[in-house]
Design a protein around this motif. Structure first.
Motif, PDB file in Angstrom:
ATOM      1  N   VAL A 149     -10.050 -70.984 -38.470  1.00  0.00           N
ATOM      2  CA  VAL A 149     -11.353 -71.208 -39.087  1.00  0.00           C
ATOM      3  C   VAL A 149     -12.383 -70.723 -38.081  1.00  0.00           C
ATOM      4  CG1 VAL A 149     -12.991 -72.931 -39.932  1.00  0.00           C
ATOM      5  CG2 VAL A 149     -10.532 -73.205 -40.380  1.00  0.00           C
ATOM      6  N   SER A 150     -13.258 -69.802 -38.489  1.00  0.00           N
ATOM      7  CA  SER A 150     -14.253 -69.235 -37.581  1.00  0.00           C
ATOM      8  C   SER A 150     -15.641 -69.413 -38.183  1.00  0.00           C
ATOM      9  CB  SER A 150     -13.985 -67.745 -37.337  1.00  0.00           C
ATOM     10  OG  SER A 150     -12.701 -67.548 -36.778  1.00  0.00           O
ATOM     11  N   LYS A 151     -16.514 -70.087 -37.460  1.00  0.00           N
ATOM     12  CA  LYS A 151     -17.879 -70.318 -37.934  1.00  0.00           C
ATOM     13  C   LYS A 151     -18.869 -69.693 -36.960  1.00  0.00           C
ATOM     14  CE  LYS A 151     -17.105 -74.559 -40.518  1.00  0.00           C
ATOM     15  NZ  LYS A 151     -17.591 -75.947 -40.778  1.00  0.00           N
ATOM     16  N   LYS A 152     -19.694 -68.791 -37.466  1.00  0.00           N
ATOM     17  CA  LYS A 152     -20.677 -68.146 -36.607  1.00  0.00           C
ATOM     18  C   LYS A 152     -21.795 -69.127 -36.266  1.00  0.00           C
ATOM     19  CE  LYS A 152     -23.349 -63.889 -36.019  1.00  0.00           C
ATOM     20  NZ  LYS A 152     -23.782 -62.625 -36.644  1.00  0.00           N
ATOM     21  N   LEU A 153     -22.015 -69.306 -34.968  1.00  0.00           N
ATOM     22  CA  LEU A 153     -23.032 -70.238 -34.500  1.00  0.00           C
ATOM     23  C   LEU A 153     -24.326 -69.544 -34.129  1.00  0.00           C
ATOM     24  CD1 LEU A 153     -20.755 -72.370 -32.139  1.00  0.00           C
ATOM     25  CD2 LEU A 153     -21.482 -72.953 -34.466  1.00  0.00           C
ATOM     26  N   MET A 154     -24.203 -68.411 -33.435  1.00  0.00           N
ATOM     27  CA  MET A 154     -25.380 -67.717 -32.933  1.00  0.00           C
ATOM     28  C   MET A 154     -25.125 -66.216 -32.920  1.00  0.00           C
ATOM     29  SD  MET A 154     -26.323 -70.195 -29.711  1.00  0.00           S
ATOM     30  CE  MET A 154     -28.076 -69.890 -29.710  1.00  0.00           C
ATOM     31  N   ALA A 240     -28.932 -65.239 -27.053  1.00  0.00           N
ATOM     32  CA  ALA A 240     -28.231 -66.496 -27.332  1.00  0.00           C
ATOM     33  C   ALA A 240     -27.976 -67.298 -26.065  1.00  0.00           C
ATOM     34  CB  ALA A 240     -26.906 -66.204 -28.034  1.00  0.00           C
ATOM     35  N   LEU A 241     -27.786 -66.603 -24.940  1.00  0.00           N
ATOM     36  CA  LEU A 241     -27.508 -67.293 -23.681  1.00  0.00           C
ATOM     37  C   LEU A 241     -28.778 -67.545 -22.880  1.00  0.00           C
ATOM     38  CD1 LEU A 241     -24.277 -65.426 -22.478  1.00  0.00           C
ATOM     39  CD2 LEU A 241     -24.482 -67.482 -23.894  1.00  0.00           C
ATOM     40  N   TYR A 265     -21.424 -65.494 -31.528  1.00  0.00           N
ATOM     41  CA  TYR A 265     -20.710 -66.601 -30.910  1.00  0.00           C
ATOM     42  C   TYR A 265     -20.178 -67.497 -32.014  1.00  0.00           C
ATOM     43  CZ  TYR A 265     -22.742 -64.969 -26.583  1.00  0.00           C
ATOM     44  OH  TYR A 265     -23.081 -64.189 -25.514  1.00  0.00           O
ATOM     45  N   PHE A 266     -18.873 -67.717 -31.998  1.00  0.00           N
ATOM     46  CA  PHE A 266     -18.190 -68.436 -33.069  1.00  0.00           C
ATOM     47  C   PHE A 266     -17.522 -69.709 -32.559  1.00  0.00           C
ATOM     48  CE2 PHE A 266     -18.578 -64.210 -34.731  1.00  0.00           C
ATOM     49  CZ  PHE A 266     -18.577 -64.315 -36.113  1.00  0.00           C
ATOM     50  N   VAL A 286     -21.634 -79.201 -33.224  1.00  0.00           N
ATOM     51  CA  VAL A 286     -21.942 -77.879 -32.672  1.00  0.00           C
ATOM     52  C   VAL A 286     -22.791 -77.074 -33.646  1.00  0.00           C
ATOM     53  CG1 VAL A 286     -20.940 -75.642 -32.079  1.00  0.00           C
ATOM     54  CG2 VAL A 286     -19.975 -77.709 -31.112  1.00  0.00           C
ATOM     55  N   VAL A 287     -22.449 -77.114 -34.916  1.00  0.00           N
ATOM     56  CA  VAL A 287     -23.217 -76.361 -35.910  1.00  0.00           C
ATOM     57  C   VAL A 287     -24.663 -76.841 -35.936  1.00  0.00           C
ATOM     58  CG1 VAL A 287     -23.506 -75.946 -38.379  1.00  0.00           C
ATOM     59  CG2 VAL A 287     -21.244 -75.732 -37.344  1.00  0.00           C
ATOM     60  N   SER A 288     -24.871 -78.154 -35.888  1.00  0.00           N
ATOM     61  CA  SER A 288     -26.238 -78.681 -35.909  1.00  0.00           C
ATOM     62  C   SER A 288     -27.009 -78.310 -34.649  1.00  0.00           C
ATOM     63  CB  SER A 288     -26.218 -80.206 -36.067  1.00  0.00           C
ATOM     64  OG  SER A 288     -25.674 -80.841 -34.926  1.00  0.00           O
ATOM     65  N   GLU A 289     -26.293 -78.141 -33.530  1.00  0.00           N
ATOM     66  CA  GLU A 289     -26.945 -77.818 -32.262  1.00  0.00           C
ATOM     67  C   GLU A 289     -27.241 -76.334 -32.098  1.00  0.00           C
ATOM     68  OE1 GLU A 289     -27.956 -79.544 -29.435  1.00  0.00           O
ATOM     69  OE2 GLU A 289     -27.812 -81.376 -30.618  1.00  0.00           O
ATOM     70  N   LEU A 290     -26.336 -75.473 -32.563  1.00  0.00           N
ATOM     71  CA  LEU A 290     -26.405 -74.062 -32.191  1.00  0.00           C
ATOM     72  C   LEU A 290     -26.682 -73.093 -33.328  1.00  0.00           C
ATOM     73  CD1 LEU A 290     -23.492 -73.786 -29.600  1.00  0.00           C
ATOM     74  CD2 LEU A 290     -25.908 -74.199 -29.181  1.00  0.00           C
ATOM     75  N   ALA A 291     -26.608 -73.524 -34.559  1.00  0.00           N
ATOM     76  CA  ALA A 291     -26.867 -72.599 -35.661  1.00  0.00           C
ATOM     77  C   ALA A 291     -28.379 -72.420 -35.806  1.00  0.00           C
ATOM     78  CB  ALA A 291     -26.251 -73.116 -36.954  1.00  0.00           C
ATOM     79  N   GLN A 292     -28.943 -71.471 -35.039  1.00  0.00           N
ATOM     80  CA  GLN A 292     -30.397 -71.331 -34.949  1.00  0.00           C
ATOM     81  C   GLN A 292     -30.863 -69.913 -35.280  1.00  0.00           C
ATOM     82  OE1 GLN A 292     -32.213 -73.660 -31.575  1.00  0.00           O
ATOM     83  NE2 GLN A 292     -30.185 -73.373 -30.736  1.00  0.00           N
ATOM     84  N   TYR A 293     -30.293 -69.287 -36.285  1.00  0.00           N
ATOM     85  CA  TYR A 293     -30.703 -67.929 -36.628  1.00  0.00           C
ATOM     86  C   TYR A 293     -30.844 -67.805 -38.145  1.00  0.00           C
ATOM     87  CZ  TYR A 293     -25.757 -67.321 -37.737  1.00  0.00           C
ATOM     88  OH  TYR A 293     -24.500 -67.445 -38.270  1.00  0.00           O
ATOM     89  N   ASP A 294     -31.611 -66.840 -38.562  1.00  0.00           N
ATOM     90  CA  ASP A 294     -31.858 -66.674 -39.997  1.00  0.00           C
ATOM     91  C   ASP A 294     -30.817 -65.748 -40.623  1.00  0.00           C
ATOM     92  OD1 ASP A 294     -32.537 -64.056 -39.383  1.00  0.00           O
ATOM     93  OD2 ASP A 294     -34.683 -64.461 -39.342  1.00  0.00           O
ATOM     94  N   ALA A 295     -30.979 -65.464 -41.902  1.00  0.00           N
ATOM     95  CA  ALA A 295     -29.982 -64.694 -42.639  1.00  0.00           C
ATOM     96  C   ALA A 295     -29.814 -63.280 -42.104  1.00  0.00           C
ATOM     97  CB  ALA A 295     -30.366 -64.650 -44.118  1.00  0.00           C
ATOM     98  N   LYS A 296     -30.819 -62.758 -41.407  1.00  0.00           N
ATOM     99  CA  LYS A 296     -30.728 -61.419 -40.838  1.00  0.00           C
ATOM    100  C   LYS A 296     -30.123 -61.416 -39.438  1.00  0.00           C
ATOM    101  CE  LYS A 296     -34.745 -59.677 -43.397  1.00  0.00           C
ATOM    102  NZ  LYS A 296     -36.098 -59.066 -43.272  1.00  0.00           N
ATOM    103  N   GLY A 297     -29.721 -62.594 -38.969  1.00  0.00           N
ATOM    104  CA  GLY A 297     -29.134 -62.673 -37.638  1.00  0.00           C
ATOM    105  C   GLY A 297     -30.163 -62.691 -36.536  1.00  0.00           C
ATOM    106  N   THR A 298     -31.426 -62.973 -36.861  1.00  0.00           N
ATOM    107  CA  THR A 298     -32.483 -63.046 -35.861  1.00  0.00           C
ATOM    108  C   THR A 298     -32.770 -64.503 -35.548  1.00  0.00           C
ATOM    109  OG1 THR A 298     -33.479 -61.026 -36.743  1.00  0.00           O
ATOM    110  CG2 THR A 298     -34.871 -62.419 -35.352  1.00  0.00           C
TER     111      THR A 298
END
Length: 306
Positions: A149-154, A240-241, A265-266, A286-298
Motif C-alpha cells: 500500500v503506497s500513499k503519497k504524502l508530499m 518537502a525537506l 515521498y510515500f 502521518v497523512v494528517s501531518e504531511l499531506a500538504q500539497y494540492d492536486a497539482k502537486g504544489t
C-alpha cells in the motif's frame, strides 16, 4: 524454591507469622519449609528466642544470596511483562527524511499512542518488510512498489533554493526573484550526490549549454540544506525537506522551474498488513501531518506560510 522463599521472607521480616501473611500461607507452612531447609543443610538458619527469630551467621550469608537472586528474577519478570504490554512499531526511512519530516513531529504520534514504542530504522535501501523487522516505511519514488500500500504524502520535486544571506552578498534583492538560469549559474552552486543533478535542471530550464560554477558535493539531503541556510551556496533541493526553512524565510526559491515532478515521498507498508490497527493509526497520523500539497502537486499556502 518454596523453602527458600519462606526462609527469605521470615529472615527479612523478622518473624514466621509476618512471612506467612506476605506469602498468603499458614504459619505452620512457613515453619515446615524453614525446618526442611535447615535439615537439608544440616545447619541452623535462625536463632529462636520466644516468638522472635534472627538469622544466624549462616542464615545471614544465605539471605544475602537468596535476596539478590529473587530481586534479579523479579526484575526480569517485570521487564518481560512490560515488553509484553508495550507495542512496538518499526519505521524505516532514509536518515535525511527521518530527520527532516518524521522526528520533529513524532511527539504528536506518541501523545496519541502512549503505549506504542516507535523504533526508527535508518536505511537508504528499500525494506522488504519480511526479514528486516520493518513494519512501515517512508520512501522516495513513484509509488510503484509491488505488494504494498503506497500513499503519497508530499511532492518530491526539486528546485533551486538559497538563503537571503547569499542573495544579499551577491547583490540580489528578493524583488529580483525569480532569477534566470544564466543568473543562477553565476552563483556558487553546491551539489547533492552528483553535479549531474544541476545539469538536469539547466536542461529543464531551457539552458542546457549554460556553464555553471562547480562547488562541493554532499551525499546527504539534510546536510546540503544546512549548507544553503548558512549562505554558502545555492542548492538544488526538495522543498518537502525544507518546509520549516521556507516558512521562516531562511530559504527562498530562485526559480519556478522544477524537476522530478513525478516523484514524491510515500508512506509504504505490506498489503497483507493493511488491516493492522497500529499501522492504520500511524497511517492516519502521518497523512494528517504531511499531506500538504494540492492536486497539482504544489505545496499549499498553508504549508509554505506561517
Amino acid at each position: 524454591m518454596t523453602a527458600l522463599r519462606a526462609f527469605e521472607a521470615a529472615a527479612r521480616l523478622g518473624g514466621v507469622s509476618k512471612a506467612a501473611d506476605e506469602l498468603n500461607v499458614t504459619h505452620a507452612a512457613v515453619s515446615h519449609q524453614i525446618r526442611a531447609l535447615e535439615e537439608w543443610f544440616g545447619l541452623a538458619l535462625f536463632d529462636r528466642v520466644g516468638r522472635t527469630i534472627r538469622p544466624t551467621a549462616t542464615g545471614r550469608r544465605l539471605l544475602a544470596s537468596v535476596s539478590a537472586a529473587l530481586d534479579t528474577i523479579a526484575g526480569a519478570v517485570e521487564e518481560i511483562c512490560h515488553d509484553a504490554s508495550q507495542r512496538v512499531l518499526t519505521v524505516s526511512s532514509a536518515p535525511s527524511v527521518a530527520y527532516r519530516l518524521l522526528v520533529p513531529r513524532l511527539a504528536g504520534f506518541t501523545a496519541l499512542q502512549p503505549d506504542v514504542e516507535v523504533h526508527i530504522h535508518h536505511s537508504v535501501t528499500l525494506s522488504n518488510f519480511t526479514t528486516d523487522g520493518v513494519d512501515i516505511a517512508l520512501r522516495f519514488g513513484r509509488g510503484d512498489w509491488p505488494g504494498t500500500v503506497s500513499k503519497k504524502l508530499m511532492p518530491g520535486y526539486a528546485q533551486p533554493l538559497a538563503s537571503p544571506i547569499l542573495l544579499e552578498r551577491e547583490g540580489i534583492a528578493l524583488s529580483d526573484l525569480p532569477l534566470s538560469p544564466e543568473r543562477i549559474a553565476q552563483l556558487p552552486l553546491h551539489h547533492e550526490d552528483t553535479t549531474l543533478f544541476w545539469r538536469t535542471w539547466f536542461d529543464a530550464a531551457g539552458a542546457g549549454g549554460t556553464q555553471f560554477r562547480r562547488g562541493a558535493v554532499y551525499y546527504d539531503a539534510a546536510t546540503i540544506l544546512n549548507v544553503a541556510v548558512a549562505g554558502q551556496a545555492a542548492v538544488l533541493a526538495r522543498p518537502a525537506l525544507a518546509l520549516d526553512e521556507l516558512k521562516k524565510g531562511m530559504l527562498v526559491p530562485l526559480s519556478d522551474v522544477r524537476i522530478d515532478e513525478d516523484a514524491g515521498y510515500f508512506l509504504v507498508y505490506p498489503r497483507e498488513k493493511a488491516s493492522d490497527s497500529l499501522i492504520l493509526a500511524f497511517d492516519d497520523w502521518v497523512v494528517s501531518e504531511l499531506a500538504q500539497y494540492d492536486a497539482k502537486g504544489t505545496f499549499s499556502e498553508k504549508a509554505l506560510n506561517p
